[in-house]
Design a protein around this motif. Sequence first.
Motif, PDB file in Angstrom:
ATOM      1  N   SER A 169       0.861  -1.192   0.000  1.00 23.90           N
ATOM      2  CA  SER A 169       0.000   0.000   0.000  1.00 23.90           C
ATOM      3  C   SER A 169       0.890   1.233   0.000  1.00 23.90           C
ATOM      4  CB  SER A 169      -0.850   0.005   1.279  1.00 23.90           C
ATOM      5  OG  SER A 169      -0.004   0.293   2.383  1.00 23.90           O
ATOM      6  N   PRO A 170       0.314   2.418  -0.218  1.00 22.52           N
ATOM      7  CA  PRO A 170       1.135   3.638  -0.116  1.00 22.52           C
ATOM      8  C   PRO A 170       1.776   3.767   1.270  1.00 22.52           C
ATOM      9  CG  PRO A 170      -0.987   4.141  -1.100  1.00 22.52           C
ATOM     10  CD  PRO A 170      -1.062   2.721  -0.660  1.00 22.52           C
ATOM     11  N   LEU A 171       1.064   3.339   2.302  1.00 24.58           N
ATOM     12  CA  LEU A 171       1.623   3.409   3.651  1.00 24.58           C
ATOM     13  C   LEU A 171       2.893   2.551   3.755  1.00 24.58           C
ATOM     14  CD1 LEU A 171       1.311   4.420   6.592  1.00 24.58           C
ATOM     15  CD2 LEU A 171      -0.048   2.380   7.069  1.00 24.58           C
ATOM     16  N   LYS A 172       2.867   1.409   3.089  1.00 25.14           N
ATOM     17  CA  LYS A 172       4.047   0.540   3.094  1.00 25.14           C
ATOM     18  C   LYS A 172       5.225   1.243   2.425  1.00 25.14           C
ATOM     19  CE  LYS A 172       6.098  -3.731   3.077  1.00 25.14           C
ATOM     20  NZ  LYS A 172       5.925  -5.105   2.630  1.00 25.14           N
ATOM     21  N   GLY A 173       4.909   1.998   1.354  1.00 24.90           N
ATOM     22  CA  GLY A 173       5.953   2.777   0.685  1.00 24.90           C
ATOM     23  C   GLY A 173       6.572   3.765   1.665  1.00 24.90           C
ATOM     24  N   ASN A 174       5.733   4.475   2.413  1.00 25.38           N
ATOM     25  CA  ASN A 174       6.236   5.418   3.409  1.00 25.38           C
ATOM     26  C   ASN A 174       7.047   4.704   4.485  1.00 25.38           C
ATOM     27  OD1 ASN A 174       4.838   7.313   1.988  1.00 25.38           O
ATOM     28  ND2 ASN A 174       3.624   8.068   3.726  1.00 25.38           N
ATOM     29  N   PHE A 175       6.543   3.576   4.921  1.00 26.57           N
ATOM     30  CA  PHE A 175       7.207   2.787   5.964  1.00 26.57           C
ATOM     31  C   PHE A 175       8.608   2.385   5.503  1.00 26.57           C
ATOM     32  CE2 PHE A 175       7.862  -1.311   8.256  1.00 26.57           C
ATOM     33  CZ  PHE A 175       7.629  -0.884   9.556  1.00 26.57           C
ATOM     34  N   ASN A 220      -1.746   6.141  14.541  1.00 24.77           N
ATOM     35  CA  ASN A 220      -2.964   6.823  14.135  1.00 24.77           C
ATOM     36  C   ASN A 220      -2.560   8.220  13.687  1.00 24.77           C
ATOM     37  OD1 ASN A 220      -5.119   8.675  14.258  1.00 24.77           O
ATOM     38  ND2 ASN A 220      -6.247   7.349  15.668  1.00 24.77           N
ATOM     39  N   GLU A 221      -2.651   8.445  12.371  1.00 23.93           N
ATOM     40  CA  GLU A 221      -2.103   9.684  11.806  1.00 23.93           C
ATOM     41  C   GLU A 221      -2.701  10.932  12.463  1.00 23.93           C
ATOM     42  OE1 GLU A 221      -2.045   9.677   7.560  1.00 23.93           O
ATOM     43  OE2 GLU A 221      -0.675  11.377   7.454  1.00 23.93           O
ATOM     44  N   GLU A 222      -4.001  10.908  12.726  1.00 21.44           N
ATOM     45  CA  GLU A 222      -4.645  12.095  13.318  1.00 21.44           C
ATOM     46  C   GLU A 222      -4.086  12.411  14.694  1.00 21.44           C
ATOM     47  OE1 GLU A 222      -8.941  11.746  13.311  1.00 21.44           O
ATOM     48  OE2 GLU A 222      -8.838  11.437  11.136  1.00 21.44           O
TER      49      GLU A 222
HETATM   50  C1  LIG Z   1       3.085   9.159   3.008  1.00 26.64           C
HETATM   51  O1  LIG Z   1       3.869  10.281   3.297  1.00 26.64           O
HETATM   52  C2  LIG Z   1       3.423  11.482   2.702  1.00 26.64           C
HETATM   53  C3  LIG Z   1       4.426  12.576   2.968  1.00 26.64           C
HETATM   54  O2  LIG Z   1       5.248  12.298   4.037  1.00 26.64           O
HETATM   55  C4  LIG Z   1       2.033  11.829   3.256  1.00 26.64           C
HETATM   56  O3  LIG Z   1       1.555  13.026   2.700  1.00 26.64           O
HETATM   57  C5  LIG Z   1       1.084  10.686   2.946  1.00 26.64           C
HETATM   58  O4  LIG Z   1      -0.167  10.945   3.538  1.00 26.64           O
HETATM   59  C6  LIG Z   1       1.643   9.378   3.481  1.00 26.64           C
HETATM   60  N1  LIG Z   1       0.793   8.291   3.011  1.00 26.64           N
HETATM   61  C7  LIG Z   1       0.269   7.400   3.829  1.00 26.64           C
HETATM   62  C8  LIG Z   1      -0.617   6.372   3.215  1.00 26.64           C
HETATM   63  O5  LIG Z   1       0.522   7.387   5.022  1.00 26.64           O
END
Ligand SMILES: *[C@@H]1O[C@H](CO)[C@@H](O)[C@H](O)[C@H]1NC(C)=O
Length: 436
Positions: A169-175, A220-222
């Motif tokens: 997932s995109p989160l995995k990419g960030n991870f 939890n991003e929020e």
């Molecule tokens: C991944 O990181 C970018 C920038 O740091 C952020 O804007 C984005 O929301 C993140 N994506 C996820 C799925 O966490």
Amino acid sequence: MQSVNPCSSLVNMLDTRNTLLLSVPLLVLSVSAFVEELDDTFLKTKGDDDIWLIEFYAPWCTVCEQLDPVWHQIGSELKSLGSPVNVGKTDAMESKDLTKEFKVRNLPTIIMLKKDVKYNYSGPKTKDGIMEFADRVSGPLVRHLGSVQLFHHVKSRHDVMIVYVGATSPLKGNFTSIAELLIVHTFFFSASRDVLPKEVSLPSLPAVVIFKDGTYFTFNEERDGDLQSWINRERFPNYSQIDGYTLYAMGESGKLVVLALGEEKSLSAESLRYKSLVEKVSTDYKEVYSRTFYFGFMKGSEYIDGLVMGELSVPTFIVVNLSNDGFFLPPGAVQTERHLLDFLNGVLDGSIQGQGGNSIDLRAQRLFYNIKVTLKVTFIKSPVYCCFLISLPLLVVGVLIHLCRKKLPASANEDDGALLAPSLRRRRKLTDKKSD
Ligand SMILES: *[C@@H]1O[C@H](CO)[C@@H](O)[C@H](O)[C@H]1NC(C)=O
Ligand SMILES: *[C@@H]1O[C@H](CO)[C@@H](O)[C@H](O)[C@H]1NC(C)=O
């Protein structure tokens, strides 16, 4: 430039002197099939997928000299383990291009080069520490835990375990990008939901979970902000035995650190009491304090003495703010849990005055304090050795820097700190870092 300028003759003089001083140990140690001596041709000749562990040293750097036998052991052990890691070393005075490429400022500097990404080692210069680093950084950025057994095995061996749960997932990419930055400090894992214990409840997938302190925390991003800061903040156990290197690394977490300081060697009954008090409070009041504080026990006060610029009598409690080199001492004796809680609350509500800091003034004072202490310790251990090894090269290097400042800007920087004890450089890094 011809060799008429004073610099090159000084360089030659320095070289000759050191060759004489060090020729005996070098003769014994330089014969090794496991450590390659590298020079400026290295970057052109190395393979694209090669993994290299490289030490930058200089002939006059005594810490490098002490590291040398360890370095050769590491080379031979990695080889016999069949590790893909090549071990090399290079004389920072000779390999100017390499030194510049890797932005080497202190000696010895240890870096790993993996697919053109550079990773700096900042832990203790011990065989175990460096071997663990080599293993961690040379492997995959994110290690997949494919079975329940493997998950439990890894969990039993790590106080803190950072796990990505779910499919790609995109989160995995960030991870994974965060793993590339932080793998120098800690491992990163991935697993599918069914590998995790049943009782772990995840609101949604994918998720990032940190297992530590007998429980787990879900990102939890929020609530937690961005993932990288959260991992940086939470990648230490709530309570642990802490050494100077760990404490330095904890600076990135942004949390305050509550320390019980005990004796360096055999702990007194009173120290043990302080230790269990801080451990108990860390557990019983986790909900209240774990967002603000890390808790720890530290043997010996040398590191903290350098921060507070004085000799603390142990055992004692101290709260350090690694973000600004500030610290808080309890106003009175801390005998009970209530006293410790009052101390922590006093720090939080501002009723206990913070001391220290990282103003230019204080940083200079701290540097001189630490140089004084280092010289004193070395002098007590061996006066002759101290005078010989410290004052002579210091003098020569001092003159060299003075004369060559314009001509050899890079080497003037490398000299910086290389003659000082590692503990001292650690503290200086602590202060230097904050200037960014
Ligand atoms: C991944 O990181 C970018 C920038 O740091 C952020 O804007 C984005 O929301 C993140 N994506 C996820 C799925 O966490
Ligand atoms: C710790 O230092 C940071 C950075 O200077 C500062 O913002 C923070 O308020 C300090 N914390 C305390 C409790 O003094």
